[in-house]
Design a protein around this motif. Sequence first.
Motif, PDB file in Angstrom:
ATOM      1  N   PHE A   1      11.613   9.875  -5.406  1.00 10.00           N
ATOM      2  CA  PHE A   1      11.397   9.112  -4.181  1.00 10.00           C
ATOM      3  C   PHE A   1      10.897   7.711  -4.515  1.00 10.00           C
ATOM      4  N   THR A   2       9.959   7.619  -5.451  1.00  7.55           N
ATOM      5  CA  THR A   2       9.463   6.317  -5.904  1.00  7.55           C
ATOM      6  C   THR A   2      10.603   5.490  -6.468  1.00  7.55           C
ATOM      7  N   GLY A   3      11.455   6.125  -7.258  1.00  8.09           N
ATOM      8  CA  GLY A   3      12.601   5.418  -7.806  1.00  8.09           C
ATOM      9  C   GLY A   3      13.596   4.999  -6.746  1.00  8.09           C
ATOM     10  N   LEU A   4      13.782   5.854  -5.728  1.00  8.21           N
ATOM     11  CA  LEU A   4      14.706   5.523  -4.647  1.00  8.21           C
ATOM     12  C   LEU A   4      14.198   4.313  -3.865  1.00  8.21           C
ATOM     13  N   LEU A   5      12.898   4.262  -3.599  1.00  9.17           N
ATOM     14  CA  LEU A   5      12.319   3.094  -2.949  1.00  9.17           C
ATOM     15  C   LEU A   5      12.531   1.851  -3.810  1.00  9.17           C
ATOM     16  N   SER A   6      12.422   2.036  -5.115  1.00  4.09           N
ATOM     17  CA  SER A   6      12.656   0.926  -6.026  1.00  4.09           C
ATOM     18  C   SER A   6      14.098   0.451  -5.948  1.00  4.09           C
ATOM     19  N   LEU A   7      15.032   1.392  -5.752  1.00  4.59           N
ATOM     20  CA  LEU A   7      16.446   1.027  -5.624  1.00  4.59           C
ATOM     21  C   LEU A   7      16.660   0.178  -4.374  1.00  4.59           C
ATOM     22  N   PHE A   8      16.054   0.571  -3.269  1.00  7.85           N
ATOM     23  CA  PHE A   8      16.120  -0.243  -2.056  1.00  7.85           C
ATOM     24  C   PHE A   8      15.424  -1.588  -2.257  1.00  7.85           C
ATOM     25  N   ASN A   9      14.312  -1.559  -2.975  1.00 10.41           N
ATOM     26  CA  ASN A   9      13.550  -2.779  -3.248  1.00 10.41           C
ATOM     27  C   ASN A   9      14.397  -3.795  -4.007  1.00 10.41           C
ATOM     28  N   ILE A  10      15.025  -3.348  -5.072  1.00  9.94           N
ATOM     29  CA  ILE A  10      15.820  -4.260  -5.899  1.00  9.94           C
ATOM     30  C   ILE A  10      17.084  -4.699  -5.158  1.00  9.94           C
ATOM     31  N   GLY A  11      17.713  -3.785  -4.439  1.00  9.13           N
ATOM     32  CA  GLY A  11      18.908  -4.158  -3.680  1.00  9.13           C
ATOM     33  C   GLY A  11      18.585  -5.129  -2.567  1.00  9.13           C
ATOM     34  N   GLY A  12      17.440  -4.910  -1.914  1.00  6.71           N
ATOM     35  CA  GLY A  12      17.030  -5.802  -0.838  1.00  6.71           C
ATOM     36  C   GLY A  12      16.740  -7.210  -1.308  1.00  6.71           C
TER      37      GLY A  12
ATOM     38  N   GLY B   1       0.809  -1.203   0.000  1.00  5.12           N
ATOM     39  CA  GLY B   1       0.000   0.000   0.000  1.00  5.12           C
ATOM     40  C   GLY B   1       0.843   1.253   0.000  1.00  5.12           C
ATOM     41  N   VAL B   2       1.958   1.221   0.728  1.00  7.48           N
ATOM     42  CA  VAL B   2       2.855   2.370   0.769  1.00  7.48           C
ATOM     43  C   VAL B   2       3.484   2.610  -0.598  1.00  7.48           C
ATOM     44  N   ILE B   3       3.895   1.531  -1.272  1.00  3.76           N
ATOM     45  CA  ILE B   3       4.489   1.689  -2.598  1.00  3.76           C
ATOM     46  C   ILE B   3       3.487   2.320  -3.556  1.00  3.76           C
ATOM     47  N   GLY B   4       2.235   1.845  -3.484  1.00  4.48           N
ATOM     48  CA  GLY B   4       1.217   2.350  -4.392  1.00  4.48           C
ATOM     49  C   GLY B   4       0.896   3.820  -4.185  1.00  4.48           C
ATOM     50  N   MET B   5       1.160   4.341  -2.994  1.00  2.00           N
ATOM     51  CA  MET B   5       0.877   5.745  -2.709  1.00  2.00           C
ATOM     52  C   MET B   5       2.143   6.540  -2.418  1.00  2.00           C
ATOM     53  N   ALA B   6       3.299   6.005  -2.796  1.00  2.00           N
ATOM     54  CA  ALA B   6       4.573   6.636  -2.439  1.00  2.00           C
ATOM     55  C   ALA B   6       4.668   8.067  -2.945  1.00  2.00           C
ATOM     56  N   SER B   7       4.312   8.276  -4.210  1.00  2.00           N
ATOM     57  CA  SER B   7       4.443   9.603  -4.792  1.00  2.00           C
ATOM     58  C   SER B   7       3.499  10.615  -4.129  1.00  2.00           C
ATOM     59  N   PRO B   8       2.177  10.338  -4.064  1.00  2.93           N
ATOM     60  CA  PRO B   8       1.305  11.301  -3.377  1.00  2.93           C
ATOM     61  C   PRO B   8       1.656  11.478  -1.898  1.00  2.93           C
ATOM     62  N   MET B   9       2.057  10.393  -1.223  1.00  4.40           N
ATOM     63  CA  MET B   9       2.362  10.464   0.201  1.00  4.40           C
ATOM     64  C   MET B   9       3.483  11.465   0.474  1.00  4.40           C
ATOM     65  N   LEU B  10       4.584  11.370  -0.267  1.00  2.00           N
ATOM     66  CA  LEU B  10       5.702  12.281  -0.045  1.00  2.00           C
ATOM     67  C   LEU B  10       5.288  13.721  -0.326  1.00  2.00           C
ATOM     68  N   GLN B  11       4.532  13.923  -1.407  1.00  2.00           N
ATOM     69  CA  GLN B  11       4.114  15.276  -1.768  1.00  2.00           C
ATOM     70  C   GLN B  11       3.218  15.894  -0.698  1.00  2.00           C
ATOM     71  N   GLU B  12       2.297  15.097  -0.148  1.00  2.00           N
ATOM     72  CA  GLU B  12       1.347  15.632   0.816  1.00  2.00           C
ATOM     73  C   GLU B  12       1.964  15.817   2.197  1.00  2.00           C
ATOM     74  N   ILE B  13       2.919  14.958   2.559  1.00  2.86           N
ATOM     75  CA  ILE B  13       3.540  15.071   3.882  1.00  2.86           C
ATOM     76  C   ILE B  13       4.519  16.232   3.940  1.00  2.86           C
TER      77      ILE B  13
ATOM     78  N   LEU C   1      15.704  10.963   7.344  1.00  2.81           N
ATOM     79  CA  LEU C   1      15.379   9.794   8.162  1.00  2.81           C
ATOM     80  C   LEU C   1      14.104   9.120   7.689  1.00  2.81           C
ATOM     81  N   PHE C   2      13.128   9.923   7.242  1.00  8.00           N
ATOM     82  CA  PHE C   2      11.881   9.367   6.719  1.00  8.00           C
ATOM     83  C   PHE C   2      12.146   8.498   5.499  1.00  8.00           C
ATOM     84  N   VAL C   3      12.921   9.011   4.564  1.00  6.16           N
ATOM     85  CA  VAL C   3      13.240   8.267   3.343  1.00  6.16           C
ATOM     86  C   VAL C   3      14.074   7.030   3.676  1.00  6.16           C
ATOM     87  N   LEU C   4      15.043   7.172   4.589  1.00 10.39           N
ATOM     88  CA  LEU C   4      15.872   6.034   4.971  1.00 10.39           C
ATOM     89  C   LEU C   4      15.022   4.932   5.609  1.00 10.39           C
ATOM     90  N   ALA C   5      14.086   5.318   6.477  1.00  8.86           N
ATOM     91  CA  ALA C   5      13.224   4.328   7.130  1.00  8.86           C
ATOM     92  C   ALA C   5      12.425   3.544   6.103  1.00  8.86           C
TER      93      ALA C   5
END
Length: 550
Positions: free
Chosen positions: A333-344, A290-302, A386-390
């Motif tokens: 940000f979506t791409g950065l999460l993807s980078l962690f996703n693929i590395g993980g 769910g977080v991945i699906g809303m990653a882009s709007p979530m960062l913008q709104e927060i 810290l938010f992005v790292l988490a």
Amino acid sequence: MTATTDTYVGGGAVGLLDRERIIAKPGFNRWLVPPAALAIHLCIGMAYGFSVFWLPLSKALGTTPDSCASMNLASALFTTTCNWRVADLGWIYTLFFVLLGCSAAIWGGWLERAGPRKAGFVSACCWCGGILVAALGVYTHQLWLMWLGAGVIGGIGLGLGYISPVSTLIKWFPDRRGMATGMAIMGFGGGAMIGAPLANLLMTHFRTDISAGVWQTFVVMAVIYFVFMMGGAFGYRIPPAGWRPEGWTAPASKSTMITTKHVHLRDAHKTKQFWLIWAVLCLNVSAGIGVIGMASPMLQEIFAGSLIGLPDVAFADLDTPQKASIAAIAAGFTGLLSLFNIGGRFFWASLSDKIGRKNTYFCFFVLGIVLYALAPTLAGLGNKALFVLAFGIILSMYGGGFATIPAYLADIFGTQFVGAIHGRLLTAWATAGIVGPVVVNYIREAQISAGVAPGPELYTGTMYILAGMLALGLVANALIRPLSDKWFMKDEEVAALQAKSAAANAGPTGSFGIGAGGFDGKALIAWAIVGIPLLWGVWVTLRASMVLFG
């Protein structure tokens, strides 16, 4: 026969897509198979990046009548005069993973018989064809066409493409099972890292005063993906039955959690271990998807204006050019999460070879609970780094869970039917594809309806709920135990199944002239074809990250 001189000799005329056509011949390099898998997975992995389309599509018609505010979901499917809501668009994301899990479960057994090339071919037709249907839906402003094209047809393509390399790479790398499953599906986690910034570039290029540029972007991406996916499908090879890397022998297992026997497909779902692993995957995925699906709007709104150096400007107060600027940063940000996703996927799956699958999942759940619980505090503090790292660590474990689960299944149920069992287990993903996005999307809508302005408070309750899901997963993982002997096939039953394959008639085991392989010229070219786009995605992601962190 010796390991260096044994060869496999196939026989009979077969079709271009048939399994028998792709049995590797002497001299083949097994390191050509991972880039074939990556070519497909990097394309279908764009499913994770579809959130970059939500906000542009939600404003595609500009100002709409006041009556649109009371529009229900059924009306949204067929309206041509009202903008679509983000929550309505989010159902496409849900359909992706519902259909992925269902198609993998339904056709997993067929894939084992048909082979990865045929599955990859059908996957390319469904995924790319579905995107083209979705483009027509955007062009005509018909949401039901987008649901049908991207969600249903594309979702079927996701399922077939996702599981196509899993059992193949496990067979090619019996000496590195966890690493193999990590390679098999790490591209799926990295697809958005390439696709999200590419989509943003294409939308910017095609955007006009009367068009958001989305349908044109869909068409271009469908064509590009089709070329790459066909290259991957035709690059697949499978090892001859009985093949093993030259000089390698299976070590005696020192862990009771790793079996050397096999459970039949018909019996796997009858065991409590199957359903416990099902719950482990479902809960881990629900918390992340769910977080991945809303990653882009979530960062913008927060973080709103703070993303562009205006920390006191709320999201609602940004003008159109400013929103376009933060949308580009959010795509990063979506791409950065993807980078962690693929590395993980690669890191955690490889680590699981050392510490075990069960311990790896313990790490996922314990760390995940802590990080989700801390996320609202980090958002409230306005600490982007810290938010992005988490969330990067959370997404690395989310991806690592997918990469580790096939090896977990092989450890518990054996390798004879691991591809088909994995396909059935992906119904957990289908379930999570409903639960995760619904929790995030509709709690968000409820908060907005209650008067909560876009900001950290919009997602606080959601994060605590997701932490609770991981706590349940922790319990399920703790209950997993080795299977009792009654569930395993007898040796003669395994031999009889293998004898049904023409490949099994090759005789004794050995390398058949196919060694462990290395990075020769062909392998380097194959890896460059998938590696160059991947490196571009990493570069764009890291560049966007620098803007994100100021």
